[in-house]
Enzyme design. Sequence first.
Site, short mmCIF file in Angstrom:
data_model
loop_
_atom_site.label_atom_id
_atom_site.label_comp_id
_atom_site.label_asym_id
_atom_site.label_seq_id
_atom_site.Cartn_x
_atom_site.Cartn_y
_atom_site.Cartn_z
N ASP A 35 -19.84 3.09 -28.28
CA ASP A 35 -20.17 4.25 -27.08
C ASP A 35 -18.78 4.19 -26.25
OD1 ASP A 35 -21.93 6.10 -25.45
OD2 ASP A 35 -21.04 4.51 -24.11
N TYR A 40 -13.18 4.66 -19.44
CA TYR A 40 -13.42 3.20 -19.66
C TYR A 40 -12.10 2.73 -19.72
CZ TYR A 40 -18.17 4.08 -20.30
OH TYR A 40 -19.70 4.52 -20.44
N LYS A 68 -16.66 10.76 -24.18
CA LYS A 68 -17.16 11.59 -23.18
C LYS A 68 -15.85 12.03 -22.33
CE LYS A 68 -20.62 7.85 -22.49
NZ LYS A 68 -19.91 6.52 -22.69
N HIS A 99 -19.91 13.49 -19.40
CA HIS A 99 -20.25 12.11 -18.75
C HIS A 99 -21.23 12.39 -17.65
CE1 HIS A 99 -18.29 7.91 -18.86
NE2 HIS A 99 -19.61 8.05 -18.41
#
Length: 314
Positions: A35, A40, A68, A99
Amino acid sequence: MPAIGLGTFGSDHVTAEEIAAAVEGAAIAGYRHFDCASVYRNEDRVGCALRAIQRRGIPRQDLWIVSKVWNDAHDHVLESCKQSLSDLQLDYLDMYLVHWPFPNFHPPGCDVSSRSPDARPYIHDEFMRTWRQMEELVDLGLVRHIGTSNMTIPKLKLVLRDARIRPAVNEMELHPHFQQPELFDFVRSSGIQPVGYSPIGSPARPERDRTSNDTVDIEDPVIVRIAQRLGVHPAVVCVKWSAQRGATPIPFSTKRCNYIANLEAVCSPPLTDEDMTAIAGIDRGCRLIKGQVFLWKQDQTWEDLWDLNGVINQ
Ligand SMILES: NC(=O)c1ccc[n+]([C@@H]2O[C@H](COP(=O)([O-])OP(=O)(O)OC[C@H]3O[C@@H](n4cnc5c(N)ncnc54)[C@H](OP(=O)(O)O)[C@@H]3O)[C@@H](O)[C@H]2O)c1
């Protein structure tokens, strides 16, 4: 879709290098589902790990890679997807998610009191403009499936009414103290797979994401008692419960013994009916990822983001 995935959000405390090492180690241990997300800020390092995994002989088609589009790119979905593909060193994604339903930017790592002057509520026409771009990614063969994250029932109802390609998953916070039974049932009865984020209750989330009312799943006496009986860490019971309930948990861990224990959790004999009933009884409605930074008006509380009375807040 594999029944469990590895989360890759290191927040402030885990480096991209450590996460990339965990991705590679987890793939060797048997994980196939990862994921990821552009926000990130580690997709380039994770991409090196994905390349290494394939060099070790795990074929691309056996992997399930999720990314995302972040809130500042709702008008630039194609560009954002191409950047993730390039960083992850892939030709296509198995799943691409919006997201958050809000196009509201905030700087990574900012305090929960931070507000963007451009912040807006959910505006369905705007969301559908983003969703049309998501659908185009499927048409172009860049992504196999598309999905949503952090949605509510009223928002999803509108998307399901207007989508040409329906969301295949909804990624949502799910752990024993935050079971979201109404949304969970709505999603499943709509043919959408719930993906459970923070399945262990995100015990290492940063201080800024904690409030004094937050409860701790892995200290709950029901979870601890089952863990003691099974001889596992309480985290493993949370993961096991999530998968057995019908969600796809995506626990984060960079520790080999922990990510292997989580994988074993979904392969080992199931919890008993009594265990499942007992865990169903410990829901505290305790949302941990509250989303305060996405609020768009003064004097709002984070509850306003989640349409608690069944109507989309404006
Ligand atoms: N869509 C969204 O908006 C959204 C929001 C939040 C999160 N997510 C996704 O969900 C993933 C997971 O959520 P999360 O990171 O918030 O929290 P989580 O998975 O609930 O908790 C992770 C924590 O649990 C510990 N842990 C994991 N397995 C363990 C085990 N077997 N025994 C003991 N401790 C264990 C980890 O520590 P160690 O590393 O020390 O094992 C880590 O500190 C994220 O990484 C991200 O991919 C998505």
